[in-house]
Design a protein around this motif. Structure first.
Motif, PDB file in Angstrom:
ATOM      1  N   ILE A  52       1.604 -17.542  -2.293  1.00 53.03           N
ATOM      2  CA  ILE A  52       0.888 -16.777  -3.380  1.00 53.03           C
ATOM      3  C   ILE A  52      -0.396 -15.905  -2.922  1.00 53.03           C
ATOM      4  O   ILE A  52      -0.382 -14.565  -3.006  1.00 53.03           O
ATOM      5  CB  ILE A  52       0.654 -17.452  -4.750  1.00 53.03           C
ATOM      6  N   ILE A  53      -1.184 -16.625  -2.350  1.00 55.99           N
ATOM      7  CA  ILE A  53      -2.521 -15.803  -1.923  1.00 55.99           C
ATOM      8  C   ILE A  53      -1.916 -14.781  -0.762  1.00 55.99           C
ATOM      9  O   ILE A  53      -2.520 -13.528  -1.064  1.00 55.99           O
ATOM     10  CB  ILE A  53      -3.329 -16.876  -1.283  1.00 55.99           C
ATOM     11  N   TYR A  54      -1.271 -14.979  -0.001  1.00 57.63           N
ATOM     12  CA  TYR A  54      -0.805 -13.911   0.988  1.00 57.63           C
ATOM     13  C   TYR A  54       0.042 -13.004   0.236  1.00 57.63           C
ATOM     14  O   TYR A  54      -0.394 -11.629   0.692  1.00 57.63           O
ATOM     15  CB  TYR A  54      -0.089 -14.628   2.221  1.00 57.63           C
ATOM     16  N   THR A  55       0.899 -13.220  -0.705  1.00 60.61           N
ATOM     17  CA  THR A  55       1.357 -11.890  -1.414  1.00 60.61           C
ATOM     18  C   THR A  55       0.505 -11.148  -1.985  1.00 60.61           C
ATOM     19  O   THR A  55       0.658 -10.052  -2.051  1.00 60.61           O
ATOM     20  CB  THR A  55       2.491 -12.612  -2.355  1.00 60.61           C
ATOM     21  N   LEU A  56      -0.408 -11.733  -2.538  1.00 61.10           N
ATOM     22  CA  LEU A  56      -1.479 -11.113  -3.439  1.00 61.10           C
ATOM     23  C   LEU A  56      -2.513 -10.118  -2.699  1.00 61.10           C
ATOM     24  O   LEU A  56      -2.754  -9.085  -2.998  1.00 61.10           O
ATOM     25  CB  LEU A  56      -2.670 -11.826  -4.087  1.00 61.10           C
ATOM     26  N   ILE A  57      -2.711 -10.715  -1.352  1.00 60.06           N
ATOM     27  CA  ILE A  57      -3.443 -10.085  -0.314  1.00 60.06           C
ATOM     28  C   ILE A  57      -2.542  -8.596   0.067  1.00 60.06           C
ATOM     29  O   ILE A  57      -3.091  -7.699   0.261  1.00 60.06           O
ATOM     30  CB  ILE A  57      -3.534 -10.699   0.955  1.00 60.06           C
ATOM     31  N   ILE A  58      -1.381  -8.793   0.390  1.00 59.80           N
ATOM     32  CA  ILE A  58      -0.510  -7.735   0.755  1.00 59.80           C
ATOM     33  C   ILE A  58      -0.286  -6.617  -0.381  1.00 59.80           C
ATOM     34  O   ILE A  58      -0.645  -5.449  -0.286  1.00 59.80           O
ATOM     35  CB  ILE A  58       0.913  -8.028   1.198  1.00 59.80           C
ATOM     36  N   LEU A  59      -0.129  -7.127  -1.404  1.00 55.39           N
ATOM     37  CA  LEU A  59       0.231  -6.151  -2.722  1.00 55.39           C
ATOM     38  C   LEU A  59      -1.358  -5.624  -3.113  1.00 55.39           C
ATOM     39  O   LEU A  59      -1.271  -4.272  -3.312  1.00 55.39           O
ATOM     40  CB  LEU A  59       0.591  -7.079  -4.037  1.00 55.39           C
ATOM     41  N   GLY A  60      -2.388  -6.427  -3.403  1.00 52.12           N
ATOM     42  CA  GLY A  60      -3.649  -5.811  -3.552  1.00 52.12           C
ATOM     43  C   GLY A  60      -4.064  -5.021  -2.602  1.00 52.12           C
ATOM     44  O   GLY A  60      -4.425  -3.804  -3.143  1.00 52.12           O
ATOM     45  N   ASN A  61      -4.226  -5.062  -1.364  1.00 49.29           N
ATOM     46  CA  ASN A  61      -4.561  -4.205  -0.437  1.00 49.29           C
ATOM     47  C   ASN A  61      -3.781  -3.096  -0.216  1.00 49.29           C
ATOM     48  O   ASN A  61      -4.219  -1.660   0.022  1.00 49.29           O
ATOM     49  CB  ASN A  61      -4.849  -4.801   1.096  1.00 49.29           C
ATOM     50  N   SER A  62      -2.621  -3.018  -0.297  1.00 48.35           N
ATOM     51  CA  SER A  62      -1.654  -2.239  -0.448  1.00 48.35           C
ATOM     52  C   SER A  62      -1.606  -1.291  -1.563  1.00 48.35           C
ATOM     53  O   SER A  62      -1.523   0.293  -1.169  1.00 48.35           O
ATOM     54  CB  SER A  62      -0.019  -2.512  -0.132  1.00 48.35           C
ATOM     55  N   LEU A  63      -1.899  -1.728  -2.521  1.00 49.09           N
ATOM     56  CA  LEU A  63      -2.210  -0.889  -3.871  1.00 49.09           C
ATOM     57  C   LEU A  63      -3.554  -0.043  -3.685  1.00 49.09           C
ATOM     58  O   LEU A  63      -3.365   1.134  -3.894  1.00 49.09           O
ATOM     59  CB  LEU A  63      -2.312  -1.673  -4.866  1.00 49.09           C
ATOM     60  N   ILE A  64      -4.313  -0.490  -3.107  1.00 51.37           N
ATOM     61  CA  ILE A  64      -5.561   0.158  -2.781  1.00 51.37           C
ATOM     62  C   ILE A  64      -5.416   1.325  -1.865  1.00 51.37           C
ATOM     63  O   ILE A  64      -5.792   2.507  -1.823  1.00 51.37           O
ATOM     64  CB  ILE A  64      -6.746  -0.780  -2.306  1.00 51.37           C
ATOM     65  N   VAL A  65      -4.849   1.289  -0.806  1.00 52.31           N
ATOM     66  CA  VAL A  65      -4.403   2.091   0.456  1.00 52.31           C
ATOM     67  C   VAL A  65      -3.507   3.356  -0.487  1.00 52.31           C
ATOM     68  O   VAL A  65      -3.719   4.365  -0.399  1.00 52.31           O
ATOM     69  CB  VAL A  65      -3.727   1.622   1.247  1.00 52.31           C
ATOM     70  N   PHE A  66      -2.552   3.130  -1.177  1.00 50.28           N
ATOM     71  CA  PHE A  66      -1.733   3.719  -1.911  1.00 50.28           C
ATOM     72  C   PHE A  66      -2.476   4.499  -2.993  1.00 50.28           C
ATOM     73  O   PHE A  66      -2.151   5.928  -3.049  1.00 50.28           O
ATOM     74  CB  PHE A  66      -0.482   3.166  -2.554  1.00 50.28           C
TER      75      PHE A  66
ATOM     76  N   PHE B 246     -12.564   6.409   2.005  1.00 53.28           N
ATOM     77  CA  PHE B 246     -12.086   6.565   3.213  1.00 53.28           C
ATOM     78  C   PHE B 246     -12.291   5.181   4.095  1.00 53.28           C
ATOM     79  O   PHE B 246     -11.447   4.640   4.458  1.00 53.28           O
ATOM     80  CB  PHE B 246     -12.648   7.853   4.052  1.00 53.28           C
ATOM     81  N   PHE B 247     -13.354   4.764   3.890  1.00 54.85           N
ATOM     82  CA  PHE B 247     -13.783   3.486   4.480  1.00 54.85           C
ATOM     83  C   PHE B 247     -12.956   2.318   4.000  1.00 54.85           C
ATOM     84  O   PHE B 247     -12.863   1.213   4.601  1.00 54.85           O
ATOM     85  CB  PHE B 247     -15.194   3.573   4.771  1.00 54.85           C
ATOM     86  N   LEU B 248     -13.128   2.337   2.690  1.00 63.61           N
ATOM     87  CA  LEU B 248     -12.427   1.385   1.965  1.00 63.61           C
ATOM     88  C   LEU B 248     -10.849   1.157   2.026  1.00 63.61           C
ATOM     89  O   LEU B 248     -10.559   0.192   2.188  1.00 63.61           O
ATOM     90  CB  LEU B 248     -12.641   1.530   0.361  1.00 63.61           C
ATOM     91  N   CYS B 249     -10.417   2.412   2.393  1.00 65.03           N
ATOM     92  CA  CYS B 249      -8.862   2.320   2.875  1.00 65.03           C
ATOM     93  C   CYS B 249      -8.884   1.580   4.077  1.00 65.03           C
ATOM     94  O   CYS B 249      -7.852   0.859   4.501  1.00 65.03           O
ATOM     95  CB  CYS B 249      -8.472   3.842   2.836  1.00 65.03           C
ATOM     96  N   HIS B 250      -9.864   2.133   5.048  1.00 63.49           N
ATOM     97  CA  HIS B 250      -9.505   1.279   6.529  1.00 63.49           C
ATOM     98  C   HIS B 250      -9.995  -0.440   6.243  1.00 63.49           C
ATOM     99  O   HIS B 250      -9.154  -1.165   6.697  1.00 63.49           O
ATOM    100  CB  HIS B 250     -10.550   1.771   7.332  1.00 63.49           C
TER     101      HIS B 250
END
Length: 306
Positions: free
Chosen positions: A33-47, A61-65
């Motif tokens: 669950i934690i890993y799924t949330l990491i992927i989804l949460g950070n991917s949502l920020i980048v998108f 820009f730096f937050l995306c990185h």
């Protein structure tokens, strides 16, 4: 360097987080669950940042990185840990162990440098707002990003080469759930005191110096804002508080692990969990739930999709 009369081990044995199979199954579900949330949460920020022109600023820009690094950093350790929860024998081939160490230090050191650059960015935005746009131009941001990644690469290559130059011929048990330089060099068939000092002077001092730079930047910010706090400055301080929280969690692990001789402590595994899983999960929460611009961008994105 060639070490004669020694046979290099083919794999290492990881102790994992626990030997209780029922607990391992529960941890497997939790960290999935934690890993799924990491992927989804950070991917949502980048998108969100890449698709909202209002967020095309140095800070985001730096937050995306940072989000990209968090996904990569957690992916170095967590998938392997999940597989080991279901395995009877937690062994990792020598080559995979070296690769894990290399990418772990690459992304960890890059994140340390990036967080330090983000602190400098907040200092300029709050303390020198009239010159901020000139100093933090798009070209400067790209150059800083390139320096951050290059610094992480040089650091990781140096530690990996030093570790590979040691002979490994006997013990193969690593008292943790992933490979790391201090844990691996303990298994070398030679005296590693000099290498331990190099690790302390490299990883340990990098963490301490970056942490001191971070604290100094926020002390200057607080001093400059102590007498007059407008609504915008309250918002800036909120962003700085979030950044300081992330930096403390992340650098706390690095200082604890790398600023001492290579030996196992009972708290190492708990601290490592914060380093590899909790901090990458906290970043999306801190930078979205506490950030009005990100919240508005997410609402706009959701309405557009609907």
């Amino acid at each position: 360097m060639v070490w004669p009369n020694h046979t290099r081990v083919s794999d290492f044995s990881l102790s994992g987080l626990t030997t209780n199979h029922a607990v391992e199954l529960a941890l497997f579900a939790l960290f999935t669950i934690i890993y799924t949330l990491i992927i989804l949460g950070n991917s949502l920020i980048v998108f969100t940042i890449t698709h909202d022109e209002r967020l095309h600023t140095p800070m985001y820009f730096f937050l995306c990185h940072l989000s990209v690094i968090d996904v990569c950093h957690s992916s170095v350790v967590i998938p392997r840990m999940l597989a080991d929860f279901l395995a009877d024998e937690k062994s990792i081939p020598f080559e995979q162990c070296v690769a894990q160490m290399f990418f772990l230090h690459l992304f960890a050191c890059t994140e340390i440098f990036l967080l330090t650059v983000m602190a400098y960015d907040r200092y300029l935005a709050i303390c020198k707002p009239m010159r901020y746009g000139t100093i933090m131009s798009r070209r400067t941001c790209l150059q800083l990003a390139a320096v951050v990644w290059m610094g992480g690469l040089v650091h990781s290559l140096a530690l990996t080469v030093l570790t590979l130059n040691l002979p490994y011929c006997g013990p193969r048990a690593i008292d943790n759930f992933f490979c790391d330089v201090p844990l691996v060099i303990k298994l070398a068939c030679t005296n590693t005191h000099v290498l331990e000092m190099l690790i302390i002077s490299n990883s340990g001092l990098i963490s301490v110096v970056c942490f001191l730079v971070l604290v100094a930047s926020y002390v200057v910010i607080l001093v400059s804002l102590r007498s007059h706090l407008s609504e915008g400055q309250h918002k800036a301080l909120s962003t700085c508080a979030a950044h300081l929280t992330v930096m403390t969690l992340f650098l706390g692990h690095c200082i604890f692990i790398y600023l001492r001789p290579a030996k196992s402590l009972a708290a190492d595994k708990v601290v490592s969990i914060f380093f590899t899983a909790v901090t990458p999960l906290m970043n999306p929460v801190i930078y979205t739930l506490r950030n009005e611009d990100m919240q508005n961008a997410l609402r706009k994105l959701c309405r557009r999709q609907i």
